[in-house]
Design a protein around this motif. Structure first.
Motif, PDB file in Angstrom:
ATOM      1  N   VAL A  16     -45.653 -16.290 -57.790  1.00  0.00           N
ATOM      2  CA  VAL A  16     -44.419 -15.991 -57.055  1.00  0.00           C
ATOM      3  C   VAL A  16     -44.670 -16.013 -55.546  1.00  0.00           C
ATOM      4  O   VAL A  16     -43.882 -16.594 -54.781  1.00  0.00           O
ATOM      5  CB  VAL A  16     -43.853 -14.622 -57.500  1.00  0.00           C
ATOM      6  N   GLU A  17     -45.772 -15.392 -55.108  1.00  0.00           N
ATOM      7  CA  GLU A  17     -46.049 -15.356 -53.662  1.00  0.00           C
ATOM      8  C   GLU A  17     -46.306 -16.757 -53.113  1.00  0.00           C
ATOM      9  O   GLU A  17     -45.832 -17.103 -52.029  1.00  0.00           O
ATOM     10  CB  GLU A  17     -47.252 -14.446 -53.386  1.00  0.00           C
ATOM     11  N   LEU A  18     -47.059 -17.566 -53.853  1.00  0.00           N
ATOM     12  CA  LEU A  18     -47.325 -18.939 -53.392  1.00  0.00           C
ATOM     13  C   LEU A  18     -46.021 -19.727 -53.261  1.00  0.00           C
ATOM     14  O   LEU A  18     -45.802 -20.432 -52.267  1.00  0.00           O
ATOM     15  CB  LEU A  18     -48.269 -19.640 -54.363  1.00  0.00           C
ATOM     16  N   ALA A  19     -45.149 -19.595 -54.249  1.00  0.00           N
ATOM     17  CA  ALA A  19     -43.872 -20.304 -54.202  1.00  0.00           C
ATOM     18  C   ALA A  19     -43.033 -19.841 -53.006  1.00  0.00           C
ATOM     19  O   ALA A  19     -42.396 -20.656 -52.322  1.00  0.00           O
ATOM     20  CB  ALA A  19     -43.108 -20.078 -55.512  1.00  0.00           C
ATOM     21  N   LEU A  20     -43.053 -18.534 -52.729  1.00  0.00           N
ATOM     22  CA  LEU A  20     -42.262 -18.012 -51.618  1.00  0.00           C
ATOM     23  C   LEU A  20     -42.836 -18.444 -50.271  1.00  0.00           C
ATOM     24  O   LEU A  20     -42.080 -18.686 -49.323  1.00  0.00           O
ATOM     25  CB  LEU A  20     -42.194 -16.487 -51.706  1.00  0.00           C
TER      26      LEU A  20
ATOM     27  N   LEU B 154     -41.733 -22.030 -49.876  1.00  0.00           N
ATOM     28  CA  LEU B 154     -40.297 -22.050 -49.601  1.00  0.00           C
ATOM     29  C   LEU B 154     -40.004 -21.632 -48.162  1.00  0.00           C
ATOM     30  O   LEU B 154     -39.188 -22.266 -47.475  1.00  0.00           O
ATOM     31  CB  LEU B 154     -39.581 -21.118 -50.580  1.00  0.00           C
ATOM     32  N   THR B 155     -40.663 -20.583 -47.695  1.00  0.00           N
ATOM     33  CA  THR B 155     -40.427 -20.101 -46.333  1.00  0.00           C
ATOM     34  C   THR B 155     -40.842 -21.143 -45.295  1.00  0.00           C
ATOM     35  O   THR B 155     -40.132 -21.367 -44.308  1.00  0.00           O
ATOM     36  CB  THR B 155     -41.199 -18.785 -46.094  1.00  0.00           C
ATOM     37  N   MET B 156     -41.982 -21.777 -45.507  1.00  0.00           N
ATOM     38  CA  MET B 156     -42.447 -22.800 -44.569  1.00  0.00           C
ATOM     39  C   MET B 156     -41.482 -23.983 -44.511  1.00  0.00           C
ATOM     40  O   MET B 156     -41.326 -24.617 -43.464  1.00  0.00           O
ATOM     41  CB  MET B 156     -43.849 -23.258 -44.960  1.00  0.00           C
ATOM     42  N   LYS B 157     -40.842 -24.268 -45.650  1.00  0.00           N
ATOM     43  CA  LYS B 157     -39.942 -25.419 -45.714  1.00  0.00           C
ATOM     44  C   LYS B 157     -38.555 -25.086 -45.181  1.00  0.00           C
ATOM     45  O   LYS B 157     -37.965 -25.865 -44.415  1.00  0.00           O
ATOM     46  CB  LYS B 157     -39.837 -25.886 -47.174  1.00  0.00           C
TER      47      LYS B 157
ATOM     48  N   ALA C 177     -44.673 -17.226 -42.487  1.00  0.00           N
ATOM     49  CA  ALA C 177     -44.580 -17.742 -43.858  1.00  0.00           C
ATOM     50  C   ALA C 177     -44.852 -16.683 -44.918  1.00  0.00           C
ATOM     51  O   ALA C 177     -44.354 -16.784 -46.046  1.00  0.00           O
ATOM     52  CB  ALA C 177     -45.546 -18.916 -44.033  1.00  0.00           C
ATOM     53  N   GLY C 178     -45.650 -15.663 -44.590  1.00  0.00           N
ATOM     54  CA  GLY C 178     -45.990 -14.674 -45.600  1.00  0.00           C
ATOM     55  C   GLY C 178     -45.048 -13.492 -45.677  1.00  0.00           C
ATOM     56  O   GLY C 178     -45.216 -12.622 -46.537  1.00  0.00           O
ATOM     57  N   ALA C 179     -44.047 -13.439 -44.801  1.00  0.00           N
ATOM     58  CA  ALA C 179     -43.196 -12.250 -44.721  1.00  0.00           C
ATOM     59  C   ALA C 179     -42.455 -11.989 -46.029  1.00  0.00           C
ATOM     60  O   ALA C 179     -42.514 -10.882 -46.592  1.00  0.00           O
ATOM     61  CB  ALA C 179     -42.199 -12.405 -43.565  1.00  0.00           C
ATOM     62  N   LEU C 180     -41.733 -12.982 -46.542  1.00  0.00           N
ATOM     63  CA  LEU C 180     -40.956 -12.809 -47.763  1.00  0.00           C
ATOM     64  C   LEU C 180     -41.868 -12.578 -48.961  1.00  0.00           C
ATOM     65  O   LEU C 180     -41.575 -11.754 -49.838  1.00  0.00           O
ATOM     66  CB  LEU C 180     -40.072 -14.034 -47.988  1.00  0.00           C
ATOM     67  N   ALA C 181     -42.995 -13.295 -49.001  1.00  0.00           N
ATOM     68  CA  ALA C 181     -43.926 -13.154 -50.119  1.00  0.00           C
ATOM     69  C   ALA C 181     -44.493 -11.740 -50.203  1.00  0.00           C
ATOM     70  O   ALA C 181     -44.576 -11.147 -51.287  1.00  0.00           O
ATOM     71  CB  ALA C 181     -45.066 -14.168 -49.985  1.00  0.00           C
ATOM     72  N   MET C 182     -44.870 -11.174 -49.066  1.00  0.00           N
ATOM     73  CA  MET C 182     -45.394  -9.809 -49.060  1.00  0.00           C
ATOM     74  C   MET C 182     -44.342  -8.807 -49.493  1.00  0.00           C
ATOM     75  O   MET C 182     -44.636  -7.856 -50.227  1.00  0.00           O
ATOM     76  CB  MET C 182     -45.921  -9.451 -47.666  1.00  0.00           C
TER      77      MET C 182
END
Length: 463
Positions: free
Chosen positions: A171-175, A178-181, A188-193
């Motif tokens: 899930v974190e990798l996908a997010l 997605l954020t970078m795109k 890029a890590g904000a939503l994943a965290m």
């Protein structure tokens, strides 16, 4: 980054740093608060006169020196943002060292002056060297920011097993992708965290609720079994069930926690001033509460920095609360909630009001927080796993980033020197703590490469 423009601070910023260092040294002298979590348990004996000021100072210096010179100074020089290891660990030591109460704030203010005036000079000198190791140290930002993103995955894996950890990782990798795109201007890590931490807390709360339900059913079953054994058995079972949850009135830990909380409440106005000062410093965006936060602030990602330190708040709250209740000494930054609040405040006045209010609420709620943590074992364990995961991810990120910095300033020779110093520190039993060993090795390696250049034995890489 901020380091490119140096570490020039405005007069209000300089005065804030100096005054806050004076205040933190004073509260350390009074044994009311220290920043180093490892020192706090030793404060109980000092408060009750069972150990001397000099012995406590020696403990504080031994536990803090590596972080000051190996982590705090390198991080400040490479990011251009001040940090708590550089500001508050020295004032822990200076406050405890001062034999007189009036001397403690003077020593603290002196350290603040060294930081605001001396650090900029060191920055300028380092940037003028043939081998600019401070610019090279900015290579540390990428691994720190991106590997730090994985700390919820590590915490979930440790507490809830491989399956949940693997799911969180996917899930974190996908997010991140997605954020970078979709949102390239966001870290890029904000939503994943955010999703990872929410998943961890959700799993912990679910486990506690399931365990409570199972405990209630077990007690009900035991009561029914006792009732089926006759009137006397039912009466005995009821008496046992009623008596079971009642804590002993002479519980020594409960008495200690109560007296420690009462001691801190007596100094509530002073703590409110401390909270206001820390929050104002954070609002000025010249200060970061952690490794990743420092680089985020340097890059101008203020909301993401607030998010990161908000997660740290969850990880360190149980540790700070329990050590404060057990020792009678609080944290210089409290539960660290003043960091993210300060970053987001629009001006220093509101930051001061918010910081004072937050510290007042924390001090007044300290006993209640301790009781709540005792009733949520899985949530408490999650905080410990979160804290350990933050440390593990940052250790790898700092080591990897330090090797990237070594490569930037000296290619293979730089890697040999920096990596060799790190391995030597490991072989010698870690006289410099592991977290700080790699950045310290970069500083030493940078000096050695400059010496080799002056001896005409090394040609600096072209930038």
């Amino acid at each position: 980054m901020a380091a490119d423009a140096g570490l020039d601070l405005s007069l209000p910023q300089q005065l804030t740093v100096i005054l806050l260092c004076a205040l933190t040294a004073l509260v350390s002298h009074m044994a009311l608060a220290v920043f180093n979590d490892g020192v706090r348990p030793f404060m109980l004996d000092f408060i009750h006169g069972r150990t001397t000021r000099s012995a406590t100072t020696a403990v504080s210096f031994g536990l803090s020196a590596g972080f000051i010179f190996g982590l705090g100074a390198p991080m400040a020089l490479s990011s251009g943002v001040l940090n708590p290891w550089l500001l508050f660990l020295p004032t822990d030591i200076l406050g405890l060292l001062a034999p007189k109460k009036w001397l403690a704030p003077l020593l603290g203010a002196g350290w603040g002056a060294v930081v605001v005036f001396g650090l900029n000079g060191a920055n300028e000198v380092a940037h003028d060297l043939p081998v600019d190791f401070l610019t090279a140290m900015q290579q540390m930002s990428t691994p720190i920011l991106f590997l730090f993103t994985l700390f919820p995955v590590l915490a979930i894996t440790k507490q809830f097993g491989r399956a949940w950890g693997a799911a969180a990782g996917v899930v974190e990798l996908a997010l991140v992708v997605l954020t970078m795109k979709v949102w390239p201007n966001m870290f890029a890590g904000a939503l994943a965290m955010a999703v990872g931490v929410l998943l961890l807390i959700g799993l912990a709360v679910r486990r506690d609720l399931v365990q409570r339900k199972a405990d209630r059913e077990a007690r009900a079953k035991a009561g029914r079994a006792a009732g089926s054994g006759g009137g006397e058995g039912a009466e005995a079972g009821a008496r046992a069930e009623a008596a079971a949850p009642a804590p002993p009135e002479d519980d020594p830990m409960a008495s200690l926690f109560t007296s420690s909380a009462a001691r801190l409440r007596r100094y509530l106005p002073l703590f409110m001033v401390l909270g206001a000062g820390v929050c104002v410093l954070a609002q000025m965006h010249i200060f970061g509460g952690g490794e990743a936060t420092s680089f985020l602030i340097a890059k101008g990602h203020i909301s993401e920095a607030a998010q990161v330190d908000f997660y740290r708040f969850f990880g360190f709250l149980p540790l700070i609360a329990t050590t404060a209740l057990a020792s009678g000494a609080y944290g210089i930054a409290g539960f660290t909630l003043v960091y993210p609040i300060g970053y987001l405040m629009p001006n220093p006045v509101l930051a001061a009001i918010a910081g004072a209010a937050v510290f007042a609420l924390e001090i007044l709620a300290l006993s209640s927080i301790g009781k709540v943590l005792g009733k949520l074992p899985s949530v408490r364990d999650s905080s410990e796993h979160l804290r350990n995961a933050i440390g593990e991810s940052l250790r790898l990120a700092i080591l990897f980033g330090s090797l990237m910095a070594a490569n930037a300033m000296g290619a293979g020779l730089g890697i040999l020197i920096v990596g060799g110093l790190y391995l030597l520190n490991e072989a010698m039993g870690r006289p410099v703590v592991r977290m700080a060993a790699a950045p310290a090795a970069v500083l030493v390696g940078g000096v050695l490469l400059n010496v080799l250049h002056w001896l005409d034995l090394f040609t600096p890489l072209k930038s």
